[in-house]
Design an enzyme around this catalytic site. Structure first.
Site, PDB file in Angstrom:
ATOM      1  N   LYS A 135       0.831  -1.206   0.000  1.00 34.30           N
ATOM      2  CA  LYS A 135       0.000   0.000   0.000  1.00 34.30           C
ATOM      3  C   LYS A 135       0.870   1.263   0.000  1.00 34.30           C
ATOM      4  O   LYS A 135       0.590   2.233  -0.711  1.00 34.30           O
ATOM      5  CB  LYS A 135      -0.946  -0.015   1.205  1.00 34.30           C
ATOM      6  CG  LYS A 135      -2.035  -1.081   1.109  1.00 34.30           C
ATOM      7  CD  LYS A 135      -2.753  -1.304   2.422  1.00 34.30           C
ATOM      8  CE  LYS A 135      -3.756  -2.445   2.310  1.00 34.30           C
ATOM      9  NZ  LYS A 135      -4.413  -2.764   3.591  1.00 34.30           N
ATOM     10  N   GLN A 153      -4.585  -1.518   9.810  1.00 28.66           N
ATOM     11  CA  GLN A 153      -4.372  -2.840   9.226  1.00 28.66           C
ATOM     12  C   GLN A 153      -4.878  -3.927  10.170  1.00 28.66           C
ATOM     13  O   GLN A 153      -4.482  -3.990  11.332  1.00 28.66           O
ATOM     14  CB  GLN A 153      -2.883  -3.061   8.918  1.00 28.66           C
ATOM     15  CG  GLN A 153      -2.591  -4.372   8.213  1.00 28.66           C
ATOM     16  CD  GLN A 153      -3.246  -4.469   6.834  1.00 28.66           C
ATOM     17  OE1 GLN A 153      -3.221  -3.519   6.065  1.00 28.66           O
ATOM     18  NE2 GLN A 153      -3.819  -5.611   6.541  1.00 28.66           N
ATOM     19  N   ASP A 200     -10.596   2.650   4.298  1.00 33.54           N
ATOM     20  CA  ASP A 200     -10.968   1.249   4.102  1.00 33.54           C
ATOM     21  C   ASP A 200     -12.467   1.057   3.901  1.00 33.54           C
ATOM     22  O   ASP A 200     -12.904   0.000   3.441  1.00 33.54           O
ATOM     23  CB  ASP A 200     -10.521   0.408   5.303  1.00 33.54           C
ATOM     24  CG  ASP A 200      -9.068  -0.036   5.197  1.00 33.54           C
ATOM     25  OD1 ASP A 200      -8.629  -0.346   4.072  1.00 33.54           O
ATOM     26  OD2 ASP A 200      -8.385  -0.094   6.228  1.00 33.54           O
TER      27      ASP A 200
END
Length: 283
Positions: free
Chosen positions: A53, A97, A120
């Site tokens: 990412k 994460q 997200d």
């Protein structure tokens, strides 16, 4: 018949190119999109995902900052970090994460992320907006799946889509996105009876459960579009999806590979969410 490959790697490259152009347009207005990642512990898979990412951010001009914590971190320490990122005007997207260690209240941490910075798409407010048919930040993997289907012009309206997996991250939001496109949707899970028979009815079959090669050729309707969201490491160190690719590709009309299918699209959609949030904040 051999299935057409839904190449997420090449499609993601084109998405990243478009993101890079948008970043340049925002830079001309004095705005640089910023993404902050929160990483806890030494989970090898999580480290790989975050590294990929960050690399994608660098490639597209998105500013990225990584906040790392030891595995023994407390919920409060993460809440304090998220609160600081929420207040930082240079941060437009925040990702925490997953998975987080057992002692951390993951739901509280995710809920603490400002909905407008939820890169997200996991915040309850964004999931609720998706349910209401007014999507804001959409979870990245489901958004990537839809983009792959669109790129291949896979018919959805009136077709039967079967999603195996009911997580809040993939299964449930993907069902909502498919419903918005007028598909008839069935969602299956670990307690579903007659999974193989249900799967065989699918015009579009999505596997998102994290069980290597769960979907075999006898579970696939000839000509169906098969999307493999799973990434599983086998004992020999190789990667396999939730679909038995070798056998299913001889039956399906379309299929995503692992790796190189859904994974790259997930990261591409993360970048889109972040840049869209930056543009909205600047408007």
């Amino acid at each position: 018949m051999t299935a057409k490959i839904l190449d997420g790697k090449s499609l993601a490259a084109s998405v990243r190119a478009a993101v890079k152009d948008e970043v340049a347009r925002l830079a001309a207005r004095g705005v640089r999109p910023g993404l902050a990642a929160v990483l806890v512990g030494d989970n090898p898979a999580s480290r790989v995902y975050v590294r990929n990412k960050m690399r994608a951010c660098e490639e597209t001009g998105v500013r990225s900052v990584l906040h790392e914590f030891p595995a023994g971190v407390t919920t409060q320490e993460l809440l304090d970090c998220v609160a600081a990122l929420n207040a930082d005007r240079g941060v437009h997207g925040i990702l925490v994460q997953l998975p987080l260690p057992k002692q951390v209240d993951a739901a509280r941490v995710l809920a603490a992320v400002a909905p407008e910075k939820d890169a997200d798409g996991f915040h309850d407010e964004n999931l609720g907006a998706l349910l209401a048919g007014k999507p804001g930040a959409v979870p990245c993997t489901p958004a990537g799946v839809m983009r792959l289907l669109d790129s291949a012009q896979v018919p959805l309206a009136g077709r039967h889509a079967v999603v195996i997996g009911r997580s809040n991250i993939v299964g449930k939001p993907l069902v909502l996105l498919l419903l918005q496109r007028d598909a008839t949707v069935t969602i299956c899970h670990s307690k579903s009876v007659g999974l193989a028979a249900i799967a065989r009815q699918a015009d579009v079959l999505v596997a998102a459960v994290g069980r290597a090669k769960l979907v075999t050729a006898d579970m696939v309707k000839p000509g169906a579009c098969v999307v493999d969201v799973g990434v599983n490491r086998l004992p020999d160190g190789t990667l396999a999806g939730d679909v038995d690719f070798a056998s299913v590709k001889e039956i399906a009309g379309w299929i995503t590979p692992v790796p190189g299918g859904v994974g790259p699209m997930t990261i591409a959609m993360l970048l889109e969410n972040c840049v869209r949030a930056a543009a909205k904040a600047a408007s």
